[in-house]
Design a protein around this motif. Structure first.
Motif, PDB file in Angstrom:
ATOM      1  N   GLU A 262       0.817  -1.229   0.000  1.00 44.72           N
ATOM      2  CA  GLU A 262       0.000   0.000   0.000  1.00 44.72           C
ATOM      3  C   GLU A 262       0.846   1.273   0.000  1.00 44.72           C
ATOM      4  O   GLU A 262       0.378   2.341  -0.407  1.00 44.72           O
ATOM      5  CB  GLU A 262      -1.025   0.012   1.169  1.00 44.72           C
ATOM      6  CG  GLU A 262      -0.506  -0.349   2.543  1.00 44.72           C
ATOM      7  CD  GLU A 262      -0.351  -1.876   2.738  1.00 44.72           C
ATOM      8  OE1 GLU A 262      -0.099  -2.283   3.884  1.00 44.72           O
ATOM      9  OE2 GLU A 262      -0.464  -2.640   1.765  1.00 44.72           O
ATOM     10  N   GLU A 263       2.116   1.174   0.396  1.00 39.67           N
ATOM     11  CA  GLU A 263       2.981   2.374   0.332  1.00 39.67           C
ATOM     12  C   GLU A 263       3.588   2.561  -1.059  1.00 39.67           C
ATOM     13  O   GLU A 263       4.370   3.487  -1.290  1.00 39.67           O
ATOM     14  CB  GLU A 263       4.137   2.245   1.341  1.00 39.67           C
ATOM     15  CG  GLU A 263       3.703   2.353   2.791  1.00 39.67           C
ATOM     16  CD  GLU A 263       4.702   1.650   3.721  1.00 39.67           C
ATOM     17  OE1 GLU A 263       5.878   1.477   3.321  1.00 39.67           O
ATOM     18  OE2 GLU A 263       4.309   1.278   4.832  1.00 39.67           O
ATOM     19  N   GLY A 264       3.279   1.636  -1.964  1.00 41.93           N
ATOM     20  CA  GLY A 264       3.828   1.761  -3.318  1.00 41.93           C
ATOM     21  C   GLY A 264       5.216   1.170  -3.479  1.00 41.93           C
ATOM     22  O   GLY A 264       5.880   1.380  -4.485  1.00 41.93           O
ATOM     23  N   LYS A 265       5.662   0.411  -2.463  1.00 46.41           N
ATOM     24  CA  LYS A 265       6.969  -0.242  -2.575  1.00 46.41           C
ATOM     25  C   LYS A 265       6.801  -1.628  -3.191  1.00 46.41           C
ATOM     26  O   LYS A 265       5.824  -2.319  -2.919  1.00 46.41           O
ATOM     27  CB  LYS A 265       7.620  -0.397  -1.187  1.00 46.41           C
ATOM     28  CG  LYS A 265       8.439   0.800  -0.742  1.00 46.41           C
ATOM     29  CD  LYS A 265       9.375   0.385   0.383  1.00 46.41           C
ATOM     30  CE  LYS A 265      10.215   1.499   0.984  1.00 46.41           C
ATOM     31  NZ  LYS A 265      10.331   2.764   0.343  1.00 46.41           N
ATOM     32  N   VAL A 266       7.774  -2.047  -3.980  1.00 50.07           N
ATOM     33  CA  VAL A 266       7.673  -3.352  -4.638  1.00 50.07           C
ATOM     34  C   VAL A 266       7.782  -4.475  -3.593  1.00 50.07           C
ATOM     35  O   VAL A 266       8.560  -4.372  -2.650  1.00 50.07           O
ATOM     36  CB  VAL A 266       8.755  -3.473  -5.731  1.00 50.07           C
ATOM     37  CG1 VAL A 266      10.143  -3.600  -5.145  1.00 50.07           C
ATOM     38  CG2 VAL A 266       8.494  -4.645  -6.621  1.00 50.07           C
ATOM     39  N   ILE A 267       6.942  -5.522  -3.759  1.00 49.38           N
ATOM     40  CA  ILE A 267       7.034  -6.661  -2.817  1.00 49.38           C
ATOM     41  C   ILE A 267       7.265  -7.987  -3.537  1.00 49.38           C
ATOM     42  O   ILE A 267       7.607  -8.986  -2.913  1.00 49.38           O
ATOM     43  CB  ILE A 267       5.765  -6.780  -1.925  1.00 49.38           C
ATOM     44  CG1 ILE A 267       4.500  -6.756  -2.794  1.00 49.38           C
ATOM     45  CG2 ILE A 267       5.727  -5.685  -0.865  1.00 49.38           C
ATOM     46  CD1 ILE A 267       3.212  -7.073  -2.052  1.00 49.38           C
ATOM     47  N   GLY A 268       7.101  -8.003  -4.863  1.00 46.43           N
ATOM     48  CA  GLY A 268       7.325  -9.263  -5.562  1.00 46.43           C
ATOM     49  C   GLY A 268       6.879  -9.193  -7.009  1.00 46.43           C
ATOM     50  O   GLY A 268       6.463  -8.137  -7.507  1.00 46.43           O
ATOM     51  N   VAL A 269       6.977 -10.344  -7.684  1.00 46.04           N
ATOM     52  CA  VAL A 269       6.565 -10.440  -9.086  1.00 46.04           C
ATOM     53  C   VAL A 269       5.741 -11.707  -9.256  1.00 46.04           C
ATOM     54  O   VAL A 269       6.128 -12.768  -8.782  1.00 46.04           O
ATOM     55  CB  VAL A 269       7.796 -10.491 -10.020  1.00 46.04           C
ATOM     56  CG1 VAL A 269       7.357 -10.698 -11.467  1.00 46.04           C
ATOM     57  CG2 VAL A 269       8.628  -9.217  -9.902  1.00 46.04           C
ATOM     58  N   THR A 270       4.582 -11.569  -9.924  1.00 48.27           N
ATOM     59  CA  THR A 270       3.697 -12.719 -10.140  1.00 48.27           C
ATOM     60  C   THR A 270       3.738 -13.164 -11.594  1.00 48.27           C
ATOM     61  O   THR A 270       3.659 -12.330 -12.506  1.00 48.27           O
ATOM     62  CB  THR A 270       2.239 -12.342  -9.778  1.00 48.27           C
ATOM     63  OG1 THR A 270       2.218 -11.902  -8.409  1.00 48.27           O
ATOM     64  CG2 THR A 270       1.306 -13.542  -9.930  1.00 48.27           C
ATOM     65  N   SER A 271       3.882 -14.466 -11.785  1.00 44.46           N
ATOM     66  CA  SER A 271       3.774 -15.041 -13.128  1.00 44.46           C
ATOM     67  C   SER A 271       3.106 -16.403 -12.996  1.00 44.46           C
ATOM     68  O   SER A 271       3.456 -17.177 -12.106  1.00 44.46           O
ATOM     69  CB  SER A 271       5.162 -15.194 -13.755  1.00 44.46           C
ATOM     70  OG  SER A 271       5.040 -15.904 -14.977  1.00 44.46           O
ATOM     71  N   GLU A 272       2.152 -16.683 -13.869  1.00 39.23           N
ATOM     72  CA  GLU A 272       1.429 -17.972 -13.863  1.00 39.23           C
ATOM     73  C   GLU A 272       0.893 -18.319 -12.467  1.00 39.23           C
ATOM     74  O   GLU A 272       1.024 -19.440 -12.002  1.00 39.23           O
ATOM     75  CB  GLU A 272       2.351 -19.090 -14.374  1.00 39.23           C
ATOM     76  CG  GLU A 272       2.834 -18.825 -15.792  1.00 39.23           C
ATOM     77  CD  GLU A 272       3.792 -19.883 -16.312  1.00 39.23           C
ATOM     78  OE1 GLU A 272       3.430 -20.524 -17.322  1.00 39.23           O
ATOM     79  OE2 GLU A 272       4.872 -20.054 -15.741  1.00 39.23           O
TER      80      GLU A 272
END
Length: 444
Positions: A262-272
């Motif tokens: 919610e602060e706009g910081k990256v937390i990960g990447v989703t694929s499939e």
């Protein structure tokens, strides 16, 4: 894939691969993904069938061009300065053990409608047809000043502080004419426009010294080197390097959606449907289109020919720079030619590129001055692509986005972007004091 990584890198373009290699060598846990099923992203290398599919919409190139797999056509062709920053980065990561380099035959400049060899030393200046007899003497004096200049030895400065004196003022001291200034600024110092004239001269002198030192390194006709089989070898070499350090590469991963808190910081990447967690994301502009802006376009032509570029002393690999002023343009045009001697085409075939920052919507008209220098071509492809740069604030969102590749046919601007990104990501500088002989060119 449900693990936590220090950094996730998206896209296997050159910049992303170099960064992933540097970060892996630093001991960070790196996951590297690409939505494509091939390495290289924008800077990939195509065989003949892939080239045909991309530009002609069919997978049946004419048989007289030879075997498809003998072609390695780089989509972002760039030569490396033999002593330049990229070579130092390659040695620093030890990726050079996976690559073979070969010196590039020629370095030329377009002047008053003709192609000339770029004179890089005081002796070459005396022989060059680019200048009249008195101008040659003046140029020779300037070259000697540059060769002898040592930042740490005030005796070599001739009373000038190059961090204050502009290039224009330095050149005026030697009385060089505009014509000479044009080839020095654009084909030796490799400036892309004329802004450098009003900036401190130190940068230009440093660039000229790099050119001369790189030229001396392989005693060839140019300061440039290029990998055998083309640049497509680089991303793969970095993938191997990364694996040695425990990094993970995954190709053909659709979507690659970057997730934020919610602060706009990256937390990960989703694929499939699976999410890999991370602290930081490094990517090319195509993975985060809402955090970049369009800054221009590059127009380019790709030609397949059966001869070297005329007037380049039969060079089988060559760069020709066409300074903006010579063409009445706002930016330089670049010619790049490589051939079977670098294993990028079948025997007897040459691949030439003409590229420039697009100033109109008509690449075929705009690139004509460069294409006219090529002589007869068998096939010609035109392409225009957008150039993006990041507008996000990495300290707030932990996203580190590379800028798109520019029109130059050498690497100096690309690798500066990489090093700046590395420093933003890690807070450190890359140690570039390396033994340059570790990347000696593949000897004949």
């Amino acid at each position: 894939m449900d693990e936590e990584y220090d950094v996730i890198v998206l896209g296997t373009g050159l910049k992303e691969c170099i960064l992933s290699g540097l970060l892996s060598v630093d001991g960070l846990k790196v996951l590297h993904m690409d939505r494509n099923d091939y390495y290289g992203g924008e800077s990939t290398s195509l065989n003949l069938i892939q080239l045909w599919t991309r530009f002609r919409g069919s997978d049946k190139p004419p048989p007289q061009l030879g075997s498809s797999r003998d072609y390695n056509v780089d989509m972002i062709p760039k030569f490396m300065m033999a002593n330049g920053t990229l070579v130092r980065v390659l040695i620093h990561t030890d990726v050079t053990k996976y690559l073979s380099f070969k010196a590039v035959d020629g370095s030329f400049v377009y002047n008053k409608g003709k192609v000339h060899k770029v004179p890089a030393t005081d002796m070459e200046a005396l022989k060059s047809p680019l200048m009249g007899i008195f101008e040659k003497r003046r140029a020779r004096k300037f070259f000697i000043y540059v060769q002898d200049y040592n930042e740490n030895d005030p005796k070599t400065h001739e009373g000038m502080d190059l961090s204050r004196v502009t290039t224009r003022e330095l050149i005026a001291k030697y009385g060089l004419d505009d014509n000479t200034v044009d080839f020095i600024g654009h084909s030796l110092a490799l400036h892309r426009d004329d802004r450098y004239l009003d900036e401190p001269a130190f940068d230009t002198v440093k660039r000229m010294k790099l050119y001369a030192e790189s030229l001396a390194r392989f005693q060839g006709g140019s300061p440039y080197i290029y990998p055998l089989y083309g640049l497509g070898e680089l991303p793969q070499a970095f993938a191997r390097l990364s694996a040695v350090y425990g990094g993970t590469y995954m190709l053909n991963k659709p979507e690659c959606k970057v997730e934020f808190n919610e602060e706009g910081k990256v937390i990960g990447v989703t694929s499939e449907g699976e999410t890999a967690r991370c602290k930081k994301v490094v990517c090319d502009p195509s993975y985060l289109p809402n955090k970049v802006r369009k800054v221009g376009r590059v127009a380019r032509a790709i030609a397949i020919m059966s001869h070297p570029i005329p007037n380049t002393i039969d060079s089988h690999s060559v760069q020709v720079i066409l300074p903006q002023k010579q063409l009445g343009r706002k930016s330089d045009m670049y010619l790049f030619c490589c051939s079977y001697t670098h294993n990028v085409a079948p025997k007897g075939k040459f691949i030439a590129f003409v590229s420039t920052d697009a100033e109109t919507d008509h690449p075929e008209i705009e690139l004509k001055p460069g294409i006219d220098l090529l002589g007869p071509v068998e096939e010609l492809f035109f392409d225009i692509y957008d150039r993006y740069e990041p507008v996000n604030e990495p300290s707030l969102d932990n996203c580190f986005i590379s800028a798109s590749y520019d029109a130059t046919t050498h690497f100096e601007s690309t690798v500066i972007d990489v090093l700046n990104m590395y420093t933003m990501i890690t807070g450190k500088e890359v140690d570039l004091s390396v033994d340059l002989s570790a990347a000696s060119a593949a000897e004949e």
